[in-house]
Design a protein around this motif. Structure first.
Motif, PDB file in Angstrom:
ATOM      1  N   ARG A  44       0.844  -1.098  -0.038  1.00  0.00           N
ATOM      2  CA  ARG A  44      -0.024   0.116  -0.072  1.00  0.00           C
ATOM      3  C   ARG A  44       0.855   1.207   0.009  1.00  0.00           C
ATOM      4  O   ARG A  44       1.754   1.252   0.930  1.00  0.00           O
ATOM      5  N   SER A 146      -9.151  -7.382  -9.373  1.00  0.00           N
ATOM      6  CA  SER A 146     -10.242  -6.531  -8.742  1.00  0.00           C
ATOM      7  C   SER A 146     -11.470  -7.214  -9.407  1.00  0.00           C
ATOM      8  O   SER A 146     -12.400  -7.701  -8.652  1.00  0.00           O
ATOM      9  N   THR A 149     -11.887 -10.134  -7.326  1.00  0.00           N
ATOM     10  CA  THR A 149     -12.333 -10.073  -5.900  1.00  0.00           C
ATOM     11  C   THR A 149     -13.711  -9.695  -5.928  1.00  0.00           C
ATOM     12  O   THR A 149     -14.408 -10.434  -5.136  1.00  0.00           O
ATOM     13  N   GLY A 181     -15.308   2.162  -6.998  1.00  0.00           N
ATOM     14  CA  GLY A 181     -13.891   1.864  -7.393  1.00  0.00           C
ATOM     15  C   GLY A 181     -13.813   0.736  -8.278  1.00  0.00           C
ATOM     16  O   GLY A 181     -15.011   0.051  -8.819  1.00  0.00           O
ATOM     17  N   GLN A 182     -12.445  -0.078  -8.037  1.00  0.00           N
ATOM     18  CA  GLN A 182     -12.330  -1.261  -8.902  1.00  0.00           C
ATOM     19  C   GLN A 182     -13.191  -2.301  -8.449  1.00  0.00           C
ATOM     20  O   GLN A 182     -13.891  -2.802  -9.422  1.00  0.00           O
ATOM     21  N   VAL A 183     -13.323  -2.668  -7.272  1.00  0.00           N
ATOM     22  CA  VAL A 183     -14.123  -3.673  -6.834  1.00  0.00           C
ATOM     23  C   VAL A 183     -15.728  -3.604  -6.928  1.00  0.00           C
ATOM     24  O   VAL A 183     -16.337  -4.098  -7.558  1.00  0.00           O
ATOM     25  N   ASP A 202     -20.089   7.336  -4.118  1.00  0.00           N
ATOM     26  CA  ASP A 202     -18.821   7.571  -4.121  1.00  0.00           C
ATOM     27  C   ASP A 202     -18.418   8.910  -3.927  1.00  0.00           C
ATOM     28  O   ASP A 202     -19.425   9.923  -3.939  1.00  0.00           O
ATOM     29  N   ILE A 203     -17.419   9.374  -3.648  1.00  0.00           N
ATOM     30  CA  ILE A 203     -16.782  10.634  -3.507  1.00  0.00           C
ATOM     31  C   ILE A 203     -15.858  11.547  -4.585  1.00  0.00           C
ATOM     32  O   ILE A 203     -15.495  12.303  -4.624  1.00  0.00           O
ATOM     33  N   ASN A 204     -15.634  10.273  -5.606  1.00  0.00           N
ATOM     34  CA  ASN A 204     -14.880  10.567  -6.742  1.00  0.00           C
ATOM     35  C   ASN A 204     -15.836  10.751  -8.040  1.00  0.00           C
ATOM     36  O   ASN A 204     -16.066   9.801  -8.455  1.00  0.00           O
ATOM     37  N   ASN A 207     -14.750   8.231 -10.899  1.00  0.00           N
ATOM     38  CA  ASN A 207     -15.247   6.755 -10.429  1.00  0.00           C
ATOM     39  C   ASN A 207     -16.849   6.731 -10.588  1.00  0.00           C
ATOM     40  O   ASN A 207     -17.247   5.722 -10.895  1.00  0.00           O
ATOM     41  N   ASN A 237     -17.637  -1.046   0.078  1.00  0.00           N
ATOM     42  CA  ASN A 237     -16.405  -1.563  -1.118  1.00  0.00           C
ATOM     43  C   ASN A 237     -15.421  -0.325  -1.141  1.00  0.00           C
ATOM     44  O   ASN A 237     -14.957  -0.075  -2.113  1.00  0.00           O
ATOM     45  N   ALA A 238     -15.650   0.698  -0.052  1.00  0.00           N
ATOM     46  CA  ALA A 238     -14.571   1.752  -0.024  1.00  0.00           C
ATOM     47  C   ALA A 238     -13.572   1.535   0.959  1.00  0.00           C
ATOM     48  O   ALA A 238     -12.504   0.918   0.698  1.00  0.00           O
ATOM     49  N   GLY A 259     -16.610  -5.865  -0.332  1.00  0.00           N
ATOM     50  CA  GLY A 259     -15.141  -6.123  -0.449  1.00  0.00           C
ATOM     51  C   GLY A 259     -14.233  -5.425   0.293  1.00  0.00           C
ATOM     52  O   GLY A 259     -13.047  -5.639   0.457  1.00  0.00           O
ATOM     53  N   ALA A 260     -14.631  -4.381   0.979  1.00  0.00           N
ATOM     54  CA  ALA A 260     -13.730  -3.658   1.620  1.00  0.00           C
ATOM     55  C   ALA A 260     -12.885  -4.299   2.849  1.00  0.00           C
ATOM     56  O   ALA A 260     -13.606  -5.064   3.411  1.00  0.00           O
ATOM     57  N   ASN A 261     -11.754  -4.148   3.088  1.00  0.00           N
ATOM     58  CA  ASN A 261     -11.017  -4.771   4.370  1.00  0.00           C
ATOM     59  C   ASN A 261     -11.454  -3.852   5.784  1.00  0.00           C
ATOM     60  O   ASN A 261     -11.577  -2.866   5.631  1.00  0.00           O
ATOM     61  N   ASN A 287     -13.789 -11.465   0.322  1.00  0.00           N
ATOM     62  CA  ASN A 287     -13.030 -10.544  -0.776  1.00  0.00           C
ATOM     63  C   ASN A 287     -11.651 -11.043  -0.922  1.00  0.00           C
ATOM     64  O   ASN A 287     -10.953 -10.576  -1.482  1.00  0.00           O
TER      65      ASN A 287
HETATM   66  P1  NAD Z   1     -10.475   1.617  -5.111  1.00  0.00           P
HETATM   67  O1  NAD Z   1      -9.559   2.862  -4.676  1.00  0.00           O
HETATM   68  O2  NAD Z   1     -10.434   1.476  -6.588  1.00  0.00           O
HETATM   69  O3  NAD Z   1     -11.959   2.355  -4.829  1.00  0.00           O
HETATM   70  C1  NAD Z   1     -12.513   2.614  -3.646  1.00  0.00           C
HETATM   71  C2  NAD Z   1     -13.362   3.650  -3.801  1.00  0.00           C
HETATM   72  O4  NAD Z   1     -13.993   4.060  -2.740  1.00  0.00           O
HETATM   73  C3  NAD Z   1     -12.937   5.119  -4.581  1.00  0.00           C
HETATM   74  O5  NAD Z   1     -13.805   5.173  -5.742  1.00  0.00           O
HETATM   75  C4  NAD Z   1     -13.321   6.035  -3.608  1.00  0.00           C
HETATM   76  O6  NAD Z   1     -13.423   7.437  -4.143  1.00  0.00           O
HETATM   77  C5  NAD Z   1     -14.220   5.563  -2.706  1.00  0.00           C
HETATM   78  N1  NAD Z   1     -14.476   6.014  -1.325  1.00  0.00           N
HETATM   79  C6  NAD Z   1     -13.598   6.384  -0.494  1.00  0.00           C
HETATM   80  N2  NAD Z   1     -13.822   7.003   0.471  1.00  0.00           N
HETATM   81  C7  NAD Z   1     -15.444   7.037   0.546  1.00  0.00           C
HETATM   82  C8  NAD Z   1     -16.507   7.354   1.122  1.00  0.00           C
HETATM   83  N3  NAD Z   1     -16.259   7.877   2.208  1.00  0.00           N
HETATM   84  N4  NAD Z   1     -17.682   7.054   0.620  1.00  0.00           N
HETATM   85  C9  NAD Z   1     -17.850   6.648  -0.613  1.00  0.00           C
HETATM   86  N5  NAD Z   1     -16.839   6.164  -1.290  1.00  0.00           N
HETATM   87  C10 NAD Z   1     -15.699   6.431  -0.866  1.00  0.00           C
HETATM   88  O7  NAD Z   1      -9.962   0.426  -4.461  1.00  0.00           O
HETATM   89  P2  NAD Z   1     -10.663  -0.748  -4.646  1.00  0.00           P
HETATM   90  O8  NAD Z   1      -9.204  -1.801  -5.254  1.00  0.00           O
HETATM   91  O9  NAD Z   1     -11.732  -1.076  -5.392  1.00  0.00           O
HETATM   92  O10 NAD Z   1     -10.871  -1.548  -3.204  1.00  0.00           O
HETATM   93  C11 NAD Z   1     -12.116  -1.109  -2.436  1.00  0.00           C
HETATM   94  C12 NAD Z   1     -11.954  -1.985  -1.012  1.00  0.00           C
HETATM   95  O11 NAD Z   1     -11.689  -3.436  -1.220  1.00  0.00           O
HETATM   96  C13 NAD Z   1     -10.718  -1.383  -0.052  1.00  0.00           C
HETATM   97  O12 NAD Z   1     -10.956  -1.569   1.154  1.00  0.00           O
HETATM   98  C14 NAD Z   1      -9.572  -2.588  -0.482  1.00  0.00           C
HETATM   99  O13 NAD Z   1      -8.810  -2.752   0.660  1.00  0.00           O
HETATM  100  C15 NAD Z   1     -10.438  -3.950  -0.748  1.00  0.00           C
HETATM  101  N6  NAD Z   1      -9.956  -4.890  -1.322  1.00  0.00           N
HETATM  102  C16 NAD Z   1      -9.664  -4.618  -2.680  1.00  0.00           C
HETATM  103  C17 NAD Z   1      -9.114  -5.843  -3.464  1.00  0.00           C
HETATM  104  C18 NAD Z   1      -8.822  -5.706  -4.900  1.00  0.00           C
HETATM  105  O14 NAD Z   1      -8.771  -6.672  -5.534  1.00  0.00           O
HETATM  106  N7  NAD Z   1      -8.858  -4.514  -5.594  1.00  0.00           N
HETATM  107  C19 NAD Z   1      -8.984  -7.094  -2.696  1.00  0.00           C
HETATM  108  C20 NAD Z   1      -9.268  -7.216  -1.470  1.00  0.00           C
HETATM  109  C21 NAD Z   1      -9.924  -6.130  -0.754  1.00  0.00           C
END
Ligand code: NAD
Length: 367
Positions: A44, A146, A149, A181-183, A202-204, A207, A237-238, A259-261, A287
């Motif tokens: 990270r 993703s 996941t 986001g991705q997941v 989302d806040i972005n 995305n 998932n954030a 999916g969020a950790n 996840n």
């Molecule tokens: P990402 O950064 O692509 O997406 C996260 C999204 O959450 C972003 O679009 C961000 O703008 C949004 N966000 C942040 N704060 C927010 C809020 N307060 N309200 C609404 N949206 C908000 O990350 P990702 O890869 O999609 O991962 C998402 C979660 O899943 C993380 O917790 C990550 O640790 C976990 N995870 C991801 C994977 C993977 O394969 N990518 C695997 C296991 C766990």
């Protein structure tokens, strides 16, 4: 700084600091447990306020990886790394320097993508170490984890539907997705294609727009509003800790699965969900699809093998629900017990003498 007391209490084996002033590298690698195999977990990159905060994150996340690998039936240990840096200031030299340090751990730790690190960054490291997964398909890797996941989270949601509604289908179910986001976006697509109604936040803005392309007809709500929407499934998932004292009473769902950790701010929030009759599908269990996907890179990745493995998350989640019910404990506790039991069982079988050469014991077998 880490005290041995803290490492003992959390169960960590090793914490390593790597620094290279020539490129501004400040990295911390935490290896939690290698009983099952080499520690695998992403790197990270984050602008941490200070080193204590970075270390705390790496310690907590690496421990989570041991549980994730164990409950997923993988022969991998748990580890995680953090790089303290501004995400807008990444460079090739930073990742190549870091890759050289990872090589020096001789495979005890294998790294991968995480927040703010990409397939391109893994490629930079791949020039310096073979102990990196999640490299591009062109380089024999598995690419972006993703979608896998998200597929695993989808299977976890289906298992929760079986438990709560008596049928695994998500058709007609309303799912509130926090984080596009991705997941989130791949999960939204899987749900939409299976007939669910998707609400998201989302806040972005970028995305949000990408999500809209993946999931037509989804309803956008504000970041705070998502906790109050009437839905069947709330899917974080954030970021972590979104199930907390301020949000838990606002949820109007029957299932929490995303999916969020580290979704539960504290373990006790799992018990509160149980009392409120909201079924929680444990985060690190559902996840794990991304981890399963990258784990296949060593034996030769294929989409088919990966999908097959990720699909097992449905049965694994059902098993944990059954254990929780049988023992009358919260589901998060049941998942922890199952993971700990496997690590402990493997620790015992690995304590057997393997017959390596020891001149003090002439009868010992040569391997
Ligand atoms: P990402 O950064 O692509 O997406 C996260 C999204 O959450 C972003 O679009 C961000 O703008 C949004 N966000 C942040 N704060 C927010 C809020 N307060 N309200 C609404 N949206 C908000 O990350 P990702 O890869 O999609 O991962 C998402 C979660 O899943 C993380 O917790 C990550 O640790 C976990 N995870 C991801 C994977 C993977 O394969 N990518 C695997 C296991 C766990």
């Amino acid at each position: 700084m880490p005290s041995f007391e803290k490492l003992y209490s959390m169960g960590h084996e090793q914490v390593t600091f790597f620094s290279d002033p020539s490129c501004g590298l400040k990295a911390i690698v935490c290896i939690h447990n290698t009983v099952l195999g080499p520690a695998l977990g992403g790197t990270r990159l984050w602008n941490y306020k200070n080193e204590e905060e970075a270390l705390e994150d790496a310690l907590r996340l690496s421990r989570g990886m041991s549980y994730k690998a164990a409950i997923s039936g993988l022969n991998l240990g748990g580890g995680k790394a953090v790089i303290i840096a501004d995400p807008n200031n990444k460079s090739e030299e930073l990742f190549r320097s870091y890759g050289r340090f990872i090589e020096s751990l001789n495979g005890r730790y294998i790294t991968a993508e995480d927040v703010n690190t990409t397939v391109q960054d893994m490629e930079y490291m791949f020039n310096e170490t073979s102990h990196v997964v999640g490299v591009s398909k062109n380089n024999g890797g598995s690419g972006n984890p993703s979608p896998y996941t998200a597929l695993g989270v989808f299977r976890g949601i289906e298992a929760a539907c079986t438990k709560v509604f008596g049928n695994r289908s998500v058709k007609g179910k309303v799912v509130a997705i926090q984080g596009a986001g991705q997941v989130g976006r791949y999960l939204g697509k899987d749900l939409y294609e299976a007939g669910a109604k998707v609400i998201y936040t989302d806040i972005n803005q970028t995305n949000i727009e990408q999500f809209r392309e993946f999931v037509p007809n989804a309803q956008l709500v504000g970041p705070e509003e998502i906790y109050d929407v009437q839905c069947d499934i709330f899917s974080p998932n954030a970021l972590g800790a979104t199930i907390n004292d301020n949000t838990i009473n606002r949820l109007k769902c029957k299932i929490v699965a995303g999916g969020a950790n580290n979704q539960l701010k504290e373990d006790r929030h799992g018990k509160i969900l149980q009392e409120k009759k909201i079924l929680y599908a444990p985060d690190y269990l559902i996840n794990a699809g991304g981890l399963m996907n990258v784990s296949l890179e060593y034996e030769g990745w294929s989409d088919e093998k990966s999908t097959q493995m990720v699909n097992t998350i449905y049965d694994k989640t059902m098993e944990v629900f059954t254990l929780a019910e049988r023992e009358n404990i919260p589901v998060n506790k049941a998942a922890d017990l199952k993971a700990e039991k496997r690590i402990e069982a493997m620790r015992k079988i690995k304590s057997n003498h393997l017959g390596h050469v020891d001149p003090r014991y002439p009868g010992a077998k040569r391997r």
